[in-house]
Write an enzyme that holds these catalytic residues in place. Structure first.
Site, short mmCIF file in Angstrom:
data_model
loop_
_atom_site.label_atom_id
_atom_site.label_comp_id
_atom_site.label_asym_id
_atom_site.label_seq_id
_atom_site.Cartn_x
_atom_site.Cartn_y
_atom_site.Cartn_z
N ASP A 44 0.82 -1.22 0.00
CA ASP A 44 0.00 0.00 0.00
C ASP A 44 0.85 1.27 0.00
OD1 ASP A 44 -2.48 1.42 0.19
OD2 ASP A 44 -2.15 1.70 2.32
N THR A 82 -6.89 5.73 -0.14
CA THR A 82 -7.21 4.45 -0.74
C THR A 82 -8.69 4.12 -0.55
OG1 THR A 82 -4.98 3.65 -0.28
CG2 THR A 82 -6.66 1.99 -0.76
N GLN A 84 -5.28 -1.24 -6.87
CA GLN A 84 -5.79 -0.29 -5.89
C GLN A 84 -6.54 0.81 -6.62
OE1 GLN A 84 -3.45 2.91 -3.33
NE2 GLN A 84 -3.42 0.95 -2.26
#
Length: 374
Positions: A274, A297, A348
């Protein structure tokens, strides 16, 4: 009366959950590496212990319920939990509920709202299915009784290959030939020739990225000039960006040997997955002067192709943003071992909003002759 008593009992349970005795049932479940009542300050320089605290130090308060108290900020200036840690902890909680021999093969997560580092997170695991080859778990992360994160995780019992193929790993310089990002920051911050946009990025990262992040991991961008926006714009690309502008390659490694528990390596890899994705989408636009008002996110997916890797050896993280539109951007990732094995594939979607323009000051109203009459 019975219903009122039931609700009262549930309320007391949730308000004192950290004091519940470990009432174990007769079924034996794989245990996490619980390290309860730790003194975090004494473990601050022990990277393996720090990672255990970060990912595996979940307290089993009941069947399918795990509590996390050791939470890390994503940014120094706001008390918001780093999303990668929530992914790693949810994965650890789900792993604790499957039989030994199953390994995670994919997860699909949604960040519902920001988590607060000043409150513990309760992970609630729903055992969707236990099959002979696959197990499925749904994990909900709760704070103050509200969901902040949900993830569905699939586990697979390893089996022999049927068909085999893999894309080749990108040809990039080896990590030993590159400089660590923190060292580059120290050099450029004192260099008067550093471009203003690069200086602003370095100062932001040094101010906002928690020290624990660089203490646990080393980052070595393959192209530091592109990573820190040190390259001058191509005059032929004044109104657009080349395809390569939306790609990034970063070598990442834990700074110390963290042991042989594959759960810790998988959770740590999920954590770092991430770390670089949103900035890959933002970087080319930042060079043109774009300043985000919000960047976070929305969802994050990982396909784990193997658990046969080590995070304390160099891994290459390849990111590629394929589209940005309507306030959202999609970024794809591939995590490679140094010897060329693809171990994770990631996607993502990020929410990226521009800063709102400052509201114009209202012009002073002048009184008219009619107003004077009134």
């Amino acid at each position: 009366m019975l219903m009122r008593k039931t609700f009262a009992n549930v309320s007391r349970l949730m308000s004192t959950i950290s004091d519940i005795p470990r009432a174990m049932d007769n079924v034996q479940y794989p245990t996490l590496l619980n390290v309860t009542h730790i003194d975090n300050t004494s473990r601050a320089n022990d990277i393996r212990a720090g990672m255990v605290d970060t990912f595996l130090n979940l307290e089993r308060v009941d069947k399918n319920l795990y509590l996390a108290r050791h939470l890390l900020k994503g940014r120094n200036s706001i008390p918001v939990v780093y999303g990668g840690q929530v992914i790693g902890q949810a994965l650890s909680a789900a792993t604790a509920t499957v039989d030994q021999g199953f390994v995670p093969n994919s997860l699909h997560s949604y960040f519902v709202q920001s988590g607060n580092v000043e409150r513990p997170i309760l992970y609630q695991v729903d055992r969707i299915r236990d099959g002979r080859s696959f197990c499925t778990r749904l994990v909900k992360a709760l704070q103050d009784g509200e969901a902040i994160f949900t993830v569905q995780i699939s586990f697979h019992r390893p089996e022999p290959d049927s068909i085999i193929h893999q894309l080749p790993m990108p040809e990039v310089p080896a990590p030993d030939s590159l400089e660590d990002l923190s060292e580059t920051f120290d050099k450029l911050i004192n260099n008067p020739t550093t471009p203003p946009i690069a200086m602003a990025m370095i100062k932001f990262k040094q101010k906002e990225i928690p020290p624990a992040f660089f203490r646990m991991f080393s980052f070595r961008p393959v192209d530091i000039d592109a990573y820190l926006l040190l390259k001058k714009d191509d005059p032929n690309q004044s109104h657009s960006h080349s395809t390569d502008a939306y790609r990034s390659y970063v070598w990442i490694k834990a700074n110390e040997n963290i042991g042989d528990d594959p759960r810790l390596h998988v959770a740590a890899a999920a954590y770092i997955s991430d770390a670089t994705m949103i900035e890959t989408a933002l970087r080319p636009h930042s060079k043109k002067g774009f300043i985000p008002g919000m960047a976070l996110t929305l969802d994050h997916s990982i396909w784990m192709h193997t658990d046969n890797f080590r995070v304390d050896d160099w891994l290459l993280y390849e990111n590629h943003s394929t589209i940005a539109s309507g306030g959202r951007s999609l970024i794809e990732g591939k995590l490679w071992t140094k010897d060329g094995r693809l171990i994770f594939s990631t996607t993502q979607e990020a929410l990226i909003r521009a800063r709102k323009p400052a509201a114009a000051k209202p012009e002073p109203q002048t009184q008219t002759s009619n107003n004077n009459k009134n």
